[in-house]
Design an enzyme around this catalytic site. Structure first.
Site, PDB file in Angstrom:
ATOM      1  N   HIS A  83      -8.486  -4.948  10.299  1.00 28.38           N
ATOM      2  CA  HIS A  83      -7.996  -4.213   9.676  1.00 28.38           C
ATOM      3  C   HIS A  83      -7.966  -4.768   7.775  1.00 28.38           C
ATOM      4  CE1 HIS A  83      -6.565  -7.667   8.184  1.00 28.38           C
ATOM      5  NE2 HIS A  83      -7.090  -8.342   9.108  1.00 28.38           N
ATOM      6  N   GLY A  84      -6.510  -3.355   7.243  1.00 32.44           N
ATOM      7  CA  GLY A  84      -6.781  -3.244   5.294  1.00 32.44           C
ATOM      8  C   GLY A  84      -5.874  -4.835   4.740  1.00 32.44           C
TER       9      GLY A  84
END
Length: 474
Positions: A83-84
């Site tokens: 994920h970011g």
């Protein structure tokens, strides 16, 4: 020969500058935040280290590399993506709040000293004006920068693999997207799909993704791992020793003195909260936070090492069960590649062009471990910090936000070949060190002991006994 110009890292850097920090605004230790490092900062630092890393080549040139004279075309792409950038978790936010309250309680206690602008009193005054804006409900959620991390990554992959990620594939629903159930991963999966559609010049997004914690958080259901490592304090003995060791104690005293805090009040947890506040403000707001000025690069390296120790012994090569808990993901990836590379008649339905799995740093690290990557001859311990500066296992470079492992199956004249990329950088399989894109059958043979073994059920239902040994065979 397939030839794609290497532009990924450059694009990362350019997109990160747009509307964000200039180079002068970024702390000079921005690539040492461990798993809380921004993708673009890791990319810049990785290029500077390239000459010292035997298992990584980052020279500008074709990103997908096949033997000279052999015609190849992309046949399938599987990628596991972290994920970011995200908010701190609720636990982190509570510690940040304790740090903020300690600052307020200390107001008026310090006296001016001869250092003037650099005094602890003035430094604390600047930090007291810092707004404690984090709230418990943020709890690790994806931030706007994190959405952009995933969007831009997907667009770059679309540029690299236009034949696999074009309009026809997206419209036909032939691109698979699986995600962890955590909201930051689901949001990342949506942002990633937005990038795929933008890369294909499509104006509307048809979100199609499925939650699969059995693949992306398999460790949660592995009793051998949970009891033997997750809930077992002795499994992280090296981390606890280092936290109480001379490097961390000297740093804790140094920062406490800068803040004018009594050492007894400034716990190791508060020290880490101050350091990671610098990283969060940079990753979330593109801000060079006043918290950053408490630290120097040598300080950041100490805290980075502490993060690496924790991830090594809890999620990576440190214990055999750490890797065995990710057998389902490893097997899933190779089953997908098997299907895509299987010989077929011209009338057969072509394989799905791409599969994306959106997870966590804890998803990628065991997978990289099973592949045999980033394993140093001497494991990191509390006692060997000084000799570990050239280590391969650096979480800042391996699993920053938006980290990714890409396996590209190429249809070539001699048969399918497999190209491995880690964070958009060509990486050679350790068992096949002489080829950038070895024949798929050779890759499969190199990992046959895991494909025919790697028994998740046996490892995970057997309890902690036998699962806690230091990893010597995987």
């Amino acid at each position: 020969m397939l030839s794609v110009v290497f532009k990924s890292v450059v694009i990362v850097i350019l997109t990160s500058r747009r509307g964000g920090c200039s180079a002068a605004d970024v702390p000079d230790f921005a690539a040492h935040f461990g798993s809380k490092t921004r993708y673009e900062d890791a990319a810049l630092y990785r290029r500077r280290l390239a000459d010292t890393w035997a298992d990584i080549r980052t020279d500008p040139g074709p990103l997908l590399r096949t033997p000279s004279g052999e015609r190849c075309s992309p046949a399938h792409l599987t990628a596991v993506v972290r994920h970011g950038s995200r908010y701190p978790t609720a636990k982190n936010i509570r510690t940040i709040r304790q740090l903020s309250e300690l600052l307020r309680r200390s107001e008026g206690e310090a006296q001016e000293d001869e250092h003037g602008e650099g005094s602890a009193a003035r430094r604390r005054d600047v930090l007291r004006r810092w707004d404690m804006w984090y709230t418990d409900d943020m709890d690790g959620q994806l931030v706007a920068k994190g959405r952009e991390d995933l969007r831009q990554l997907a667009m770059r992959l679309s540029t690299l693999f236009p034949s696999l990620l074009g309009r026809e594939s997206l419209r036909g629903g032939r691109v698979s997207v699986l995600t962890s159930s955590k909201h930051r991963c689901v949001s990342s999966a949506e942002a990633f799909q937005e990038g795929l559609y933008l890369g294909a010049n499509m104006t509307s997004v048809n979100y199609r993704h499925r939650v699969d914690d059995g693949l992306l958080r398999a460790y949660d259901g592995c009793r051998g791992y949970v009891e033997g490592v997750e809930m077992n304090r002795t499994a992280l003995a090296e981390v606890h020793k280092f936290t109480r060791g001379p490097e961390m104690e000297a740093l804790r005293k140094k920062v406490a003195d800068k803040l004018g805090f009594p050492l007894r009040d400034f716990t190791p947890e508060l020290l880490e909260a101050a350091f990671y506040l610098c990283s969060y403000e940079l990753a979330i707001k593109s801000l060079h936070s006043p918290w950053c000025f408490l630290f120097e690069p040598c300080d950041a390296e100490v805290l980075e090492y502490k993060c690496d120790l924790k991830l090594f012994w809890k999620r990576a090569h440190g214990h055999t069960i750490n890797l065995l808990a990710s057998c389902p993901l490893f097997h899933h990836i190779f089953r997908t590649l098997d299907k895509a590379g299987r010989p077929r008649r011209a009338t057969d339905t072509p394989p799905d062009p791409a599969s994306f799995l959106i997870g966590h740093a804890e998803t990628l690290l065991p997978l990289l471990g099973l592949l045999g990557l980033y394993k140093d001859k001497t494991p990191p311990t509390a006692a060997n910090y000084r000799s570990q500066h050239g280590r391969r296992f650096r979480s800042s470079l391996v699993v920053p936000y938006a980290a990714n492992v890409v396996l590209a199956l190429l249809d070539c004249a001699r048969g399918p070949r497999l190209q491995l990329l880690v964070n958009e950088t060509p990486v050679r399989f350790p068992a096949l060190p002489d080829e950038d894109a070895p024949l798929y059958r050779d890759v499969r043979a190199a990992y046959r002991h895991l494909l025919d073994g790697c028994d998740y059920q046996k490892a995970c239902t057997g309890g902690p006994a036998g699962g806690r040994e230091p990893n010597t065979e995987l």
